[in-house]
Design an enzyme around this catalytic site. Sequence first.
Site, PDB file in Angstrom:
ATOM      1  N   LYS A  88      -7.516  -1.816  -1.416  1.00 16.71           N
ATOM      2  CA  LYS A  88      -8.326  -3.073  -1.247  1.00 16.71           C
ATOM      3  C   LYS A  88      -8.928  -2.139   0.540  1.00 16.71           C
ATOM      4  CE  LYS A  88      -6.808  -7.914  -0.122  1.00 16.71           C
ATOM      5  NZ  LYS A  88      -5.855  -8.272  -0.490  1.00 16.71           N
ATOM      6  N   SER A 163      -6.993 -12.589  -2.635  1.00 14.67           N
ATOM      7  CA  SER A 163      -7.558 -11.781  -1.428  1.00 14.67           C
ATOM      8  C   SER A 163      -8.032 -10.113  -2.258  1.00 14.67           C
ATOM      9  CB  SER A 163      -7.785 -11.643  -0.309  1.00 14.67           C
ATOM     10  OG  SER A 163      -6.066 -10.911  -0.277  1.00 14.67           O
ATOM     11  N   SER A 187      -2.224 -12.449  -3.814  1.00 16.45           N
ATOM     12  CA  SER A 187      -3.383 -12.065  -3.822  1.00 16.45           C
ATOM     13  C   SER A 187      -3.329 -11.109  -3.992  1.00 16.45           C
ATOM     14  CB  SER A 187      -3.923 -12.086  -2.130  1.00 16.45           C
ATOM     15  OG  SER A 187      -4.329 -13.235  -1.203  1.00 16.45           O
TER      16      SER A 187
END
Length: 496
Positions: A88, A163, A187
Amino acid sequence: MSTSNGGTPVLPHGSARDVAAAIRAGELGCVEALEASIARVRQHDERINAVVVRDFDRALEAARRLDRLPADHPDRALPLFGVPITVKESFDVAGLPTTFGFPAMRGNIAASDSLVVQRLREAGAVVFGKTNVPVSLADWQSFNPVYGTTCNPWDTSRVPGGSSGGSAAALAAGFSALEYGSDIGASIRNPAHYCGVFGHKPTFGLVPRDGHALPGQIVPKDIAVVGPLARSAGDLALALHLTAGPSASDAAAWSLRLPPAVHGKLSQFRVAIVTSDPTAEVDESVQAPLRELGEFLAKQGARVSFDARPDFDFEEAHRLYVLMLRAETGWSIDDATFGKQLARVGELADDDHGYEAMMLRAHTLRHREWAWLNHRRYEMLGAWERFFRDWDVLLCPTAATPAFPHMQEGERWERMIDVNGRGQPTTTQLFWAGLSCTFFLPGTVAPIAQAPQGSGYAGLPVGVQIVGPRLADLTTIRFAELLEREYRGFVPPPDA
């Protein structure tokens, strides 16, 4: 192309463990595996936009070094030797930007790897890029003014979640063999559900967050965790084993020994199932697969209940979560905004429990009020502990629907998704995030179905959230492994 033991091609959609095994067996080179991932990114990522920070040249140099190691070199036994992975965007990777989607942070180039990235590299992984996020990691979509919009590989008109949306999209599209994300409000779990992959939100504090923050953010966050996403539940267990343990500052004093999974067969599990709740109604396209899973488990001999619940009010737990979540994420608002929000709180009706009202109250909480909420959290955590004396796992939705269409206008609580033909604010789904988040519990997501025909979500992935007791991470992941083996595993998107 090398294949796994079952004859399935390892690339592009095999597990990270299968890729590593093929490399160890000499069936696949490290450079060959990486070049296959890079080729897929170049071929398909223009329409998906998942791998937004690319580090191909340095990764190829690392892969070449690994290929040059002699056959008897001990590093060749590393569990992720030569496996191409991404992480990420919010994780520091030395020499690459960490922006969290903020244009002002374009020049924030990491001087060193985050601890998670360091541990994955030490296990032999080759990190070749970073994947997209929403601004401030604060949405169930993944778009920002730095890198643009990430699309769901199953349907590019829909979101991949957030996310860690770029993480899940990269896995589903076959770009990366393993991913690492973060979770404070589903997320990790939400993108896994939307993209049809596996994800694990660890017990709070289990995996160190060193190097997962913007400059100046030095205080550990309440509720927030980091954890793996993968195309196989076994990869979740491996990645957790490699990354869990003390932070750099704690390593001198303590080590970790997680308890093993409580059972090895589905028939041995005691399973409570929640399919919907009045506070956050769930679309039938998600409820029906959960009911079908419950029926399957019962036929396998598992003890299954659709009525068992921990002894607290779920609506109160939802309000508690939103208040504590937004108290944590709202600490950095400027003085002028704080003053305006404080004035608005004075105008709220006592019975206004809408998302915006709860956010305003959370941003302006007095410490005494927060301390009372925290006290209530631990009372409910006690109820969870009593519940798990009788039940091994609780299964529930990850979100109210499968992946919804892109919607980038307005505030998050103003954006509506279709739940059984009625509009529901996207923020209402925080209910399903908070069931485990507030109370530090592990939650694993496993794909269980594609939404049935006749719904507005036909054909899209549906996942189940598997919640377990605190520190029972290996139990929830083991349950996901058994589902993968006996019920349903990862299925690539049609165009992948």
